[in-house]
Design an enzyme around this catalytic site. Sequence first.
Site, PDB file in Angstrom:
ATOM      1  CG  HIS A  23     -60.887  31.827  11.339  1.00  0.00           C
ATOM      2  ND1 HIS A  23     -61.283  32.819  12.199  1.00  0.00           N
ATOM      3  CD2 HIS A  23     -61.009  30.669  12.043  1.00  0.00           C
ATOM      4  CE1 HIS A  23     -61.627  32.296  13.358  1.00  0.00           C
ATOM      5  NE2 HIS A  23     -61.468  30.986  13.299  1.00  0.00           N
ATOM      6  CD  GLU A  24     -61.116  27.154  10.460  1.00  0.00           C
ATOM      7  OE1 GLU A  24     -60.357  26.605  11.284  1.00  0.00           O
ATOM      8  OE2 GLU A  24     -62.228  27.624  10.784  1.00  0.00           O
ATOM      9  CG  HIS A  41     -57.695  27.983  14.357  1.00  0.00           C
ATOM     10  ND1 HIS A  41     -57.608  28.506  15.623  1.00  0.00           N
ATOM     11  CD2 HIS A  41     -58.943  28.290  13.917  1.00  0.00           C
ATOM     12  CE1 HIS A  41     -58.757  29.097  15.928  1.00  0.00           C
ATOM     13  NE2 HIS A  41     -59.577  28.988  14.906  1.00  0.00           N
ATOM     14  CG  HIS A  62     -51.627  29.087  17.595  1.00  0.00           C
ATOM     15  ND1 HIS A  62     -52.668  29.566  18.351  1.00  0.00           N
ATOM     16  CD2 HIS A  62     -50.575  28.980  18.447  1.00  0.00           C
ATOM     17  CE1 HIS A  62     -52.260  29.747  19.604  1.00  0.00           C
ATOM     18  NE2 HIS A  62     -50.998  29.389  19.691  1.00  0.00           N
TER      19      HIS A  62
HETATM   20 ZN   LIG Z   1     -61.576  29.638  14.969  1.00  0.00          ZN
END
Ligand SMILES: [Zn+2]
Length: 593
Positions: free
Chosen positions: A385-386, A389, A392
């Site tokens: 998940h991190e 980010h 991105h």
């Molecule tokens: Zn998040």
Amino acid sequence: MKKRSDIPVEFTWNMEDMFPSDEAWKELYRETEKRLPDYQNYKGKLAESAETLYQCLLFDDECSLAIERLFVYARQKSDEDTGNQIYQELTGKAQLLANRAAELSSFLIPEILSMDETLLSGYLKSDCGIAHYRKVIERVLDKKAHTLSVEMEELLAQSLEATQGASQIFNMFNNADLKFPEIQVGGESVRITHGNYIKLMENQDRTVRQNAFFALYGSYKSFINTLASTFSANVKQAVFYAKARHYSSSRAYALAENEIPENVYDQLIAAVHDRMGLMHRYAALRRRALGVEELHMYDLYVPMVADYDRSYTYEEAKAMVLEGLAPLGDHYLSLLKEGFRNRWIDVYENEGKRSGAYSWGAYGTHPYVLLNFSGTLDHVFTLAHEMGHALHSWHSDQNQPYTYAGYKIFVAEVASTCNEALLIRHMLDKAENEKEEAYLINHFLESFRGTLFRQTMFAEFEAIVHRKAAEGEPLTAESLCGIYRQLNVEYFGPDMVVDHEIDYEWARIPHFYTPFYVYQYATGFSAAVAISSRILAGDQGTLDGYVKFLSGGCSMTPIELLKLCGVDMSTSKPVGEALAVFEGLLDRLETLI
Ligand SMILES: [Zn+2]
């Protein structure tokens, strides 16, 4: 608990990539502090020439980038050990600098808005460099119809202090004054807190769940008229400012702030309603899985599948993430490896370290990730998940100038959730037995329930309540509880006993005090699941578009950015695609348990 100095350096993030030393930080700080008063050189002069306007916007960018770097470094160093006074002080100094800059630059937008539009569009054609700021200026001008006279704006700004009381009252009440009762858990007395409530709801002992549920909502119920008045005041505040600024509704105002058309909100609700039967099937399956005669609201969080206990080393976690994200292509994988190798990540817990996980950073340096990795399956997903980010941000920073690199909240959770969805699909493919498969499906279905269904129900509640307030209908405890209950009945269907305590749930949701925010969790989740499914199906067009999406920052509106990967959030299609994934998983789990 280990001291930070005992953690091997390869498991800590390398903050020297941002500032080689605290001394270098202090140098930029002094330099920036000295520059800030130069804002005065531009005040009242923006209309003088295209060159002046350009130089001012450039100066503003330079100051905010410097402050961003100062703030992020100080804060991340402080998060390494929150007890460290030095970095607390640097964080405070950076914050003061940011406040000072905000004050000194506050003339910028009103002054651009007051410029003659013909003059301004003439300026934009000049070749002094101003074209770079075309989008910035257009976004300011888009708000022109909703900007009032200077006197009115001042009055509105001042009124805010007096009208934002409701949310402050709620926060104080909810976090400082409200105390929940104690209940018995395994022969011990445990006081219910905001922090342990969900854990108690996951307890295998049904009596514990029941007692926690009745005790918590009993507390809210005893203050329900006060809470209804507080919430109603907050809704009226939103309705008032929307009217004052000539928006058609408080929802129109909130969505316009993020450049989201209102039909996106309506499509989300319509698409979920269209497949509400899936949620009803989920409730029926949960009732069967738990082996209960009646399924109650306090049976919602306890896992349907008994714990599949496994822990993972950090090395294993990295390998799983690399394997799971392989469909994103070689370049993406090489960036992941670069992040793993070059100390973007602060991996383990240490004394004083900030809890939880996040991805952050400043433009001009690679992104950073803070973890507190302890080897649970959840932590493997947190890594995926991190890093979503982080990559991105990496793509946007590499491909956009500072002005357009920062992406908006509406798209912020897409990349992170897409990674989680890819990872879980990979793990499902590789599951060694049905028990593991059932456990993983349960994990994924819970994300759908909590993020897609629940947040959409919240969004629907907000839309109804704000509309009623705008129509002059009083929002009483009775009417709010009635609306909320009706939604629960619709969402959970005939297999759920909708206990009356749940009627009070709206009263404890802090997000409702930031109107029309939560729908973005549901839209972001849906977009991510839709994109991940298409990538897994081998759709090269979606994958190419996805890289463009990651690289887009805020150079386009969130809706345009998502269209790059073929996901049109102004239609109900992406939500429908995500729900089709939910359906497939539900079909499978029904055969497994
Ligand atoms: Zn998040």
